[in-house]
Enzyme design. Sequence first.
Site, PDB file in Angstrom:
ATOM      1  CE  LYS A  16      41.318  32.848 -44.733  1.00  0.00           C
ATOM      2  NZ  LYS A  16      41.053  33.841 -45.716  1.00  0.00           N
ATOM      3  N   GLY A  99      50.094  33.822 -43.309  1.00  0.00           N
ATOM      4  CA  GLY A  99      50.523  34.283 -42.097  1.00  0.00           C
ATOM      5  C   GLY A  99      49.941  33.895 -40.982  1.00  0.00           C
ATOM      6  CG  ASP A 133      41.733  35.225 -41.178  1.00  0.00           C
ATOM      7  OD1 ASP A 133      40.706  35.195 -40.886  1.00  0.00           O
ATOM      8  OD2 ASP A 133      42.363  35.368 -42.334  1.00  0.00           O
TER       9      ASP A 133
HETATM   10  O1  C5P Z   1      43.330  40.851 -37.041  1.00  0.00           O
HETATM   11  P1  C5P Z   1      44.084  41.327 -38.487  1.00  0.00           P
HETATM   12  O2  C5P Z   1      45.244  41.746 -38.023  1.00  0.00           O
HETATM   13  O3  C5P Z   1      44.340  40.205 -39.295  1.00  0.00           O
HETATM   14  O4  C5P Z   1      43.055  42.151 -39.045  1.00  0.00           O
HETATM   15  C1  C5P Z   1      43.833  43.229 -39.971  1.00  0.00           C
HETATM   16  C2  C5P Z   1      42.838  44.368 -40.198  1.00  0.00           C
HETATM   17  O5  C5P Z   1      41.792  43.971 -40.996  1.00  0.00           O
HETATM   18  C3  C5P Z   1      42.347  45.068 -39.052  1.00  0.00           C
HETATM   19  O6  C5P Z   1      43.332  46.076 -38.601  1.00  0.00           O
HETATM   20  C4  C5P Z   1      41.026  45.534 -39.420  1.00  0.00           C
HETATM   21  O7  C5P Z   1      41.141  46.741 -39.989  1.00  0.00           O
HETATM   22  C5  C5P Z   1      40.614  44.307 -40.600  1.00  0.00           C
HETATM   23  N1  C5P Z   1      39.606  43.568 -39.901  1.00  0.00           N
HETATM   24  C6  C5P Z   1      38.100  43.873 -39.487  1.00  0.00           C
HETATM   25  N2  C5P Z   1      37.364  43.172 -39.054  1.00  0.00           N
HETATM   26  C7  C5P Z   1      37.761  41.757 -38.907  1.00  0.00           C
HETATM   27  C8  C5P Z   1      39.262  41.366 -39.398  1.00  0.00           C
HETATM   28  C9  C5P Z   1      39.930  42.210 -39.719  1.00  0.00           C
HETATM   29  O8  C5P Z   1      37.965  45.014 -39.705  1.00  0.00           O
HETATM   30  N3  C5P Z   1      37.047  40.797 -38.359  1.00  0.00           N
END
Ligand code: C5P
Length: 289
Positions: A16, A99, A133
């Site tokens: 994406k 991923g 995501d």
């Molecule tokens: O959900 P994911 O593991 O992809 O997110 C990785 C990091 O990105 C989270 O630990 C957080 O620090 C940050 N994040 C965030 N707000 C989001 C998505 C991700 O702060 N909406």
Amino acid sequence: MTGTSPNAITAKAYAKINLSLDVLRRREDGFHDLTSVMQTVSLADTIHFWFGDERADHGEDYSLIDRAIESVSALTRNAKPIAYSIQKRIPSAAGLGGGSSDCATAIRATERLMALNLSDEQRLEIASELGSDVPFFLTGGTALVEGRGERVTALRDAPERAFLLLNGGMPVSTGDVFSKLEPSAYSDGAASRRVLDAFRRDDLVFGHNALTAAAMQTCDSLGCLLERVSLLLGPTRVALSGSGGTVVGLFDSVADALPVKTELEKDVPFVHLAVSVPRSVSGGQWEPG
Ligand code: C5P
């Protein structure tokens, strides 16, 4: 889907890009509330799933696929082990959701192999637990993504465009970028509204990506690449995807993009010319065997 479930499935997991990315606020749980318009594009990993207990060493990158298989298997008493092999084309930690897309594909593939009929809510719950995501990739195509990433509204497919994906080869950690984000980058969602307004005129534009400054702090070479592509295309035709480090150039057609691709291929480590992938394709390319 047919009455009998297949013994093996091969599926494409599309990347994406973010046409816009507004960060609204930091939440109590440490995540951020976002508004983003996302689009699946034609760069894809290919994953082959089959019944088997071979535990190939896929490295840490692929633990999200294992977790997706485990989460779906936990919903049935008749679970059988599923093995997989992957042809990886989407660079990791690049803001292209590779991923997460692999993970969403694994949720659907496991469901299909095991002939389960999950509700949208069950699928979404598993997806949101595995990553912010991942829910988007259950929908794909053009979509408005809100909240932490779990609120996905399917939009009519955006007008087709060509996107030149450029990556300097440095992995960028999403967590690191969010931790460097200054509240001054927060907005009320204006960048995404700009993109939605353009759709109403049957046009496609980039809105701002609020993570750009923080990503540039995390990845030294990113600023140079963004500036270089801005000079070539004009600043409105360049954006960062997700938390980076992939820079995206916007073109009306593949033909328009080819000369720029040839130029940048000389020294940019990853260059890929992609087109928009509509929901009918991103959500449904399942081959048995
Ligand atoms: O959900 P994911 O593991 O992809 O997110 C990785 C990091 O990105 C989270 O630990 C957080 O620090 C940050 N994040 C965030 N707000 C989001 C998505 C991700 O702060 N909406």
